[in-house]
Design an enzyme around this catalytic site. Structure first.
Site, mmCIF file in Angstrom:
data_model
loop_
_atom_site.group_PDB
_atom_site.id
_atom_site.type_symbol
_atom_site.label_atom_id
_atom_site.label_comp_id
_atom_site.label_asym_id
_atom_site.label_seq_id
_atom_site.Cartn_x
_atom_site.Cartn_y
_atom_site.Cartn_z
ATOM 1 C CB SER A 63 -0.911 0.033 1.388
ATOM 2 O OG SER A 63 -0.099 -0.245 2.349
ATOM 3 C CG HIS A 83 -0.653 -4.895 2.252
ATOM 4 N ND1 HIS A 83 -0.237 -4.843 3.399
ATOM 5 C CD2 HIS A 83 -0.962 -3.444 1.428
ATOM 6 C CE1 HIS A 83 -0.216 -4.086 3.369
ATOM 7 N NE2 HIS A 83 -0.415 -2.977 2.527
ATOM 8 C CG HIS A 100 5.359 -8.700 8.524
ATOM 9 N ND1 HIS A 100 7.178 -7.939 8.187
ATOM 10 C CD2 HIS A 100 4.883 -7.603 8.532
ATOM 11 C CE1 HIS A 100 6.961 -6.582 7.873
ATOM 12 N NE2 HIS A 100 5.585 -6.961 8.309
ATOM 13 N NE ARG A 145 1.979 -3.074 12.510
ATOM 14 C CZ ARG A 145 1.958 -4.076 11.466
ATOM 15 N NH1 ARG A 145 1.697 -3.299 10.660
ATOM 16 N NH2 ARG A 145 2.437 -5.257 10.567
ATOM 17 C CG ASP A 184 -3.636 -8.632 9.586
ATOM 18 O OD1 ASP A 184 -3.193 -7.293 9.166
ATOM 19 O OD2 ASP A 184 -2.430 -8.421 8.533
#
Length: 439
Positions: A241, A271, A318, A327, A373
Site C-alpha cells: 500500500s 496484505h 511477515h 503492534r 493481523d
C-alpha cells in the site's frame, strides 16, 4: 507562531538541502548488491526507496521517526481521560519529525474537523454500487469520487510551479484524511446497519468521531480506535500500500488517485485483507471443534491439520519482521486491560502460545511469530464490530496517515518518477551463459 504547513515547509527545505549535499559527495557509492533470486522473488531486501516517516527493523520492529510503539503510547498526547495516543499526534510526528505538543495535536484535530465535509456526489457514487460489494470496493470508489475535489489537479492545470507541488499535495492530503472516516462509516452503516447513518460530532477527535459515526459510543472502543489508527498508520515504504501510493504519486497523480491505488493493494489477501482471514480461520476452528474456547491441545491439532492441507495459518509470518510484531503486543496489552476474560481474545492468546513452536519445527519458516493481523479482529468483535469484511477499510483509513504524509515529503523533496529497470528471463539466461555482460 508558524502553522503546521509552514513548519513542514521549513523542515522540507532543510532536508532537501541536506540530501543534495549527500548526493553530491556520496551519490556514486554502492549501497548493496542484488541477487538474481531477489529479482524473481518480490525484490525482497533490495534497498530502493526512501521513506522518511518510519523504519522497520527485522529485530526491533517498527519505529516512527525513531520512536517505538510503546514509546509513542507514553509520549504522544492523549484524549481527555484517555490512555491511548491520538493519531493526530502521530501524523504530526511523521510529517514534521518532532513530537507534537497538545496544541499541535489540537490544531490538526481542528483542521480535520474543518475539512471533513464530504460532497453529496461521493455518497451517490457509493450508492451506485450494490450493497453486496465488498467494503473495500466501495471505499476505493468513494476515494475516486472525492478526486473531483483535488486542489493539486486544479492548480497544476493552471500552471503550478514545480517548487509549489508540495503545498497542493499537502492540502489534498489533509482534506482526504479528514473525509475518510465519514466515507468509511457511511459504507459500514449502509452495508450492515440498514442505511441508518450517524452524523459527525464536531466536538470529538478524529478517531473518536469515527467510532461515533460507526455507531459505537463506548469510551473504551474509542480508545481502541485511537490505538488501532496509530499502530496501523505506517510500516516503512516498501509494503504494497505504501509503495503503490508512492509509485503512482511519482507520476504526479494527485493524492486521491495515489491513495486509491494504494488501497487496491491493501485489499489483497497477502496484505490488509489478512485481518479478516484471521477471524474467519478462528471461527472455522471453533465451529469444527464445537467449543467457544479451544484448549491448547485442540488448537495444536487444528493447526497441524491446516498445515497438512497445504494452507497457511493467517496472521503469522511477515516479509521483514523476525520477532513478534510490536503492534500485536500493543493490542494484546489492550485486551488484557479491557477484556481479559473474552473467549475469542483468549483464543488468540492461546494460538500465540501454540503456533510459533509448530512453525519453528517445520525448519523452513523464517518468521513464526504473529503480525498485527493476528489480534486486531478479536478486539473489534468484542465490541460488536463483527463484520470482518469491513476490517480492511479500518486499516485503510489508518494507513492513509502514513502514505499521505510520505506523499507530502515526496513532492517537497522533488523526488522523480519511479522507473526501475526490468529484464526478461531470456536475457537472464544469456547473462548466465556469459553472452551478456550485465543485466
Amino acid at each position: 507562531m508558524a502553522t503546521i504547513k509552514e513548519r513542514f515547509k521549513a523542515k522540507a527545505d532543510e532536508l532537501s538541502a541536506e540530501i543534495k549535499d549527500i548526493l553530491k559527495e556520496h551519490g556514486n557509492k554502492k549501497i548493496g548488491e542484488v541477487m538474481l533470486s531477489q529479482i524473481y522473488q518480490g525484490m525482497r531486501g533490495i534497498t530502493g526507496l526512501v521513506s522518511e516517516t518510519s523504519l522497520l527493523d527485522a529485530r526491533e520492529g517498527i519505529r516512527f521517526r525513531g520512536f517505538s510503539i510503546p514509546e509513542l503510547q507514553k509520549k504522544l498526547p492523549k484524549a481527555a481521560n484517555g490512555n491511548e495516543p491520538l493519531p493526530e499526534g502521530l501524523f504530526y510526528l511523521m510529517l514534521i519529525g518532532e513530537l507534537p505538543t497538545e496544541n499541535d495535536v489540537n490544531d490538526i484535530t481542528n483542521a480535520w474537523q474543518r475539512r471533513s465535509h464530504v460532497p453529496n456526489h461521493v455518497f451517490d457514487a457509493i450508492e451506485a454500487l450494490p450493497k453486496s460489494s465488498h467494503p473495500m470496493t466501495q471505499f476505493v470508489a468513494a476515494i475516486m469520487a472525492l478526486q473531483t475535489e483535488s486542489i493539486f489537479v486544479r492548480k497544476y492545470s493552471e500552471g503550478l510551479n514545480k517548487k509549489d507541488y508540495w503545498e497542493a499535495v499537502y492540502d489534498d492530503a489533509m482534506n482526504l484524511i479528514a473525509r475518510l472516516p465519514r466515507v468509511a462509516a457511511y459504507i459500514y452503516r449502509r452495508k450492515y446497519k440498514d442505511e441508518k447513518h450517524i452524523q459527525p460530532d464536531g466536538l470529538l477527535d478524529w478517531s473518536g468521531n469515527f467510532a461515533h459515526m460507526l455507531g459505537f459510543e463506548d469510551d473504551s472502543f474509542k480508545e481502541l480506535m485511537r490505538l488501532y489508527m496509530t499502530i496501523h498508520a505506517d510500516h516503512e515504504g516498501g509494503n504494497v500500500s505504501a509503495h503503490t501510493t508512492h509509485l503512482v504519486g511519482s507520476a504526479l497523480s494527485d493524492p486521491y488517485l495515489s491513495l486509491a491505488a494504494g488501497m487496491n493493494g491493501l485489499a489483497g489477501p497477502l496484505h490488509g485483507l489478512a485481518n479478516q482471514e484471521v477471524i474467519k480461520w478462528i471461527y472455522e476452528m471453533r465451529d469444527e471443534l464445537g467449543v467457544e474456547l479451544p484448549t491448547k491441545a485442540q488448537i495444536e491439532r487444528y493447526v497441524k491439520k491446516t498445515l497438512k492441507e497445504g494452507k497457511v495459518v493467517p496472521g503469522y509470518g511477515h516479509a521483514v519482521l523476525r520477532k513478534t510484531d510490536p503492534r500485536f503486543s500493543a493490542q494484546m496489552e489492550f485486551g488484557k486491560k479491557h477484556m481479559p476474560n473474552d473467549p475469542l481474545v483468549n483464543t488468540v492468546w492461546r494460538v500465540y502460545e501454540v503456533v510459533p513452536e509448530i512453525l519453528k519445527s517445520l525448519g523452513k519458516v523464517k518468521n513464526p511469530w504473529p503480525n498485527v493481523d493476528a489480534h486486531s479482529g478479536a478486539l473489534l468483535v468484542h465490541y460488536g464490530l463483527v463484520e470482518y469484511e469491513f476490517y480492511t477499510v479500518l486499516f485503510g483509513v489508518s494507513r492513509s496517515l502514513g502514505v499521505l504524509a510520505n506523499l507530502c515529503w515526496d513532492r517537497a523533496l522533488g523526488l522523480p518518477i519511479e522507473r526501475p529497470k526490468s529484464v526478461t528471463t531470456a536475457l537472464v539466461k544469456k547473462w548466465i551463459e556469459g553472452k551478456e555482460k550485465k543485466l
